[in-house]
Design a protein around this motif. Structure first.
Motif, PDB file in Angstrom:
ATOM      1  N   SER A 187       0.825  -1.211   0.000  1.00  0.00           N
ATOM      2  CA  SER A 187       0.000   0.000   0.000  1.00  0.00           C
ATOM      3  C   SER A 187       0.861   1.264   0.000  1.00  0.00           C
ATOM      4  O   SER A 187       0.374   2.350  -0.337  1.00  0.00           O
ATOM      5  N   ASP A 188       2.142   1.133   0.357  1.00  0.00           N
ATOM      6  CA  ASP A 188       3.047   2.283   0.347  1.00  0.00           C
ATOM      7  C   ASP A 188       3.644   2.546  -1.028  1.00  0.00           C
ATOM      8  O   ASP A 188       4.470   3.449  -1.180  1.00  0.00           O
ATOM      9  N   ASN A 191       2.617   3.368  -5.043  1.00  0.00           N
ATOM     10  CA  ASN A 191       1.520   3.884  -5.850  1.00  0.00           C
ATOM     11  C   ASN A 191       0.959   2.786  -6.752  1.00  0.00           C
ATOM     12  O   ASN A 191       1.688   2.177  -7.546  1.00  0.00           O
ATOM     13  N   GLU A 203      -1.186   2.838  -9.313  1.00  0.00           N
ATOM     14  CA  GLU A 203      -1.192   3.112 -10.748  1.00  0.00           C
ATOM     15  C   GLU A 203       0.196   2.906 -11.335  1.00  0.00           C
ATOM     16  O   GLU A 203       0.342   2.318 -12.427  1.00  0.00           O
ATOM     17  N   HIS A 204       1.223   3.349 -10.621  1.00  0.00           N
ATOM     18  CA  HIS A 204       2.587   3.196 -11.114  1.00  0.00           C
ATOM     19  C   HIS A 204       2.993   1.723 -11.142  1.00  0.00           C
ATOM     20  O   HIS A 204       3.638   1.267 -12.094  1.00  0.00           O
ATOM     21  N   HIS A 261      -1.409  -4.703  -8.435  1.00  0.00           N
ATOM     22  CA  HIS A 261      -1.324  -4.149  -7.079  1.00  0.00           C
ATOM     23  C   HIS A 261      -2.521  -4.602  -6.253  1.00  0.00           C
ATOM     24  O   HIS A 261      -2.371  -5.012  -5.085  1.00  0.00           O
ATOM     25  N   GLU A 298      10.246   8.665  -9.290  1.00  0.00           N
ATOM     26  CA  GLU A 298       9.150   7.900  -9.901  1.00  0.00           C
ATOM     27  C   GLU A 298       9.502   6.419  -9.876  1.00  0.00           C
ATOM     28  O   GLU A 298      10.661   6.032 -10.054  1.00  0.00           O
TER      29      GLU A 298
END
Length: 380
Positions: free
Chosen positions: A12-13, A15, A17-18, A31, A61
């Motif tokens: 959960s830490d 992202n 979408e990434h 995810h 990123e």
């Protein structure tokens, strides 16, 4: 350009979408799937699957990632290394904990080195080795990687192990009858006879896709799924809440095949799908009907793939019996790094011998293809 690795204990830490942008659209690497396993405690230290996620950040990123689990046993992996663990124990060495990159309880090939290019895949593989070495772990294993992953893993120094699964390939069939017509007479006759058994038992089948699966249907599925495990003397790996979260968060990836007698459900199989592939995963029944398992789990799945234009059906781990249903032997792989050079050399020799045996096994399986020889999908 700034670049650094991070080891994250809770997905959960990271992202979502990434992360998902790196998964090549594979639903079981998403995810949401991994988060559901962790949130429900199915993949947790208490169950012998302590989650860690290796992340490569470039200019802040997410550039690449790798699911990792500190494993305290070898259950739920479908690549069997218990003999290696026994060899370590016999010499007074610790095999567990080991480091594992896999989708827990899921023998489905897919991306493990989540990256956009070969360079970053190699970086991930080498960093994972460094983690295992720094923490004095016995070994690092990557299960069911893609060919692109495998290439990077070999470059990073992993040994490769081969196995066989049985997958069905859609050759552009217009309907199930056309598929059956491609089988030789012996197997076509047997399949038709087996299918009749379900009809003679008064059963019909429903396909529930995504939001068509309601709470009642999911609860019945879980009853069947858990029963399958308890009948074999084991508690189920996955909780009902895990499946509820999948339905909430990724319904478009779910297909429930339900066998019914009138309005009463009797058996079901929950499959995961991507844009082009159906993955057979979970099954159970409340009563025995001859041939029901094959019809619910395999024939209905193949018919669904033809109906929806999917290219493949992957029937899961092992199972020579799947060959007669039109599923053909397909090579799968795992990759292994062993810290102790003595054991690495011994395992390397073992893998060479095992690979030769696997080649002979695959050749023997192809000799028993259920397809008419002139149109075997694997032979042109």
């Amino acid at each position: 350009m700034s670049e650094h690795f991070a080891l994250v204990e809770h997905i959960s830490d990271i992202n979502a979408e990434h992360w998902n942008s790196l998964t090549e659209g594979h639903p079981l690497a998403r995810h949401e799937f991994l988060l559901a396993l962790q949130e429900t405690g199915c993949a947790a230290r208490e169950t012998g699957w302590s989650p860690h996620f290796l992340a490569l950040y470039r200019n802040q990123e997410l550039a690449a990632a790798m699911p990792l689990y500190l494993k305290f046993h070898s259950r739920g992996e479908y690549v069997f290394d218990m003999a290696w663990a026994r060899a370590f124990a016999q010499h007074g060495l610790q095999y567990y904990p080991k480091l594992l990159s896999a989708i827990p309880f899921t023998p489905v090939p897919g991306p493990r080195l989540l990256a956009r290019d070969h360079h970053d895949r190699v970086l991930l593989a080498r960093q994972a080795i460094a983690l295992a070495r720094q923490n004095e772990l016995s070994s690092l294993h990557v299960l069911f990687p893609t060919p692109a992953d495998l290439s990077a893993l070999e470059e990073a120094g992993f040994m490769v192990r081969e196995n066989i699964q049985f997958h069905w390939h859609n050759e552009g069939y217009r309907d199930l009858d056309e598929f059956l017509s491609r089988l030789n007479q012996k197997h076509r006759k047997k399949l038709k006879q087996d299918r009749k058994k379900s009809m003679q038992a008064g059963l019909h089948f429903r396909w529930l896709e995504g939001r068509e699966i309601d709470g009642e249907a999911l609860a019945f599925f879980y009853e069947c799924y858990a029963r399958t495990y308890f009948e074999h003397g084991n508690p189920p790996y996955l909780s009902q809440r895990f499946f509820e979260l999948l339905l909430e968060r990724m319904p478009e990836n779910l297909l429930l095949v339900m066998a019914c007698r009138g309005n009463e459900p009797v058996a079901c199989a929950l499959n995961i799908r991507s844009e082009d592939t159906l993955y057979g995963r979970y099954w159970g029944t409340t009563q025995f009907v001859s041939g029901l398992h094959f019809e619910t789990c395999y024939m209905q799945a193949i018919e669904y793939c033809i109906s929806r234009g999917l290219l493949r059906f992957e029937g899961g781990a092992q199972g020579e019996h799947k060959l007669s249903r039109g599923m053909l032997p397909t090579r799968t792989h795992s990759a292994h790094w062993i810290r102790d050079a003595r054991y690495a050399n011994a395992i390397s020799e073992f893998l060479e011998q095992e690979t030769a045996m696997m080649d002979d096994y695959a050749d023997a399986l192809h000799e028993h293809s259920p397809y008419k020889k002139a149109i075997d999908p694997q032979n042109g």
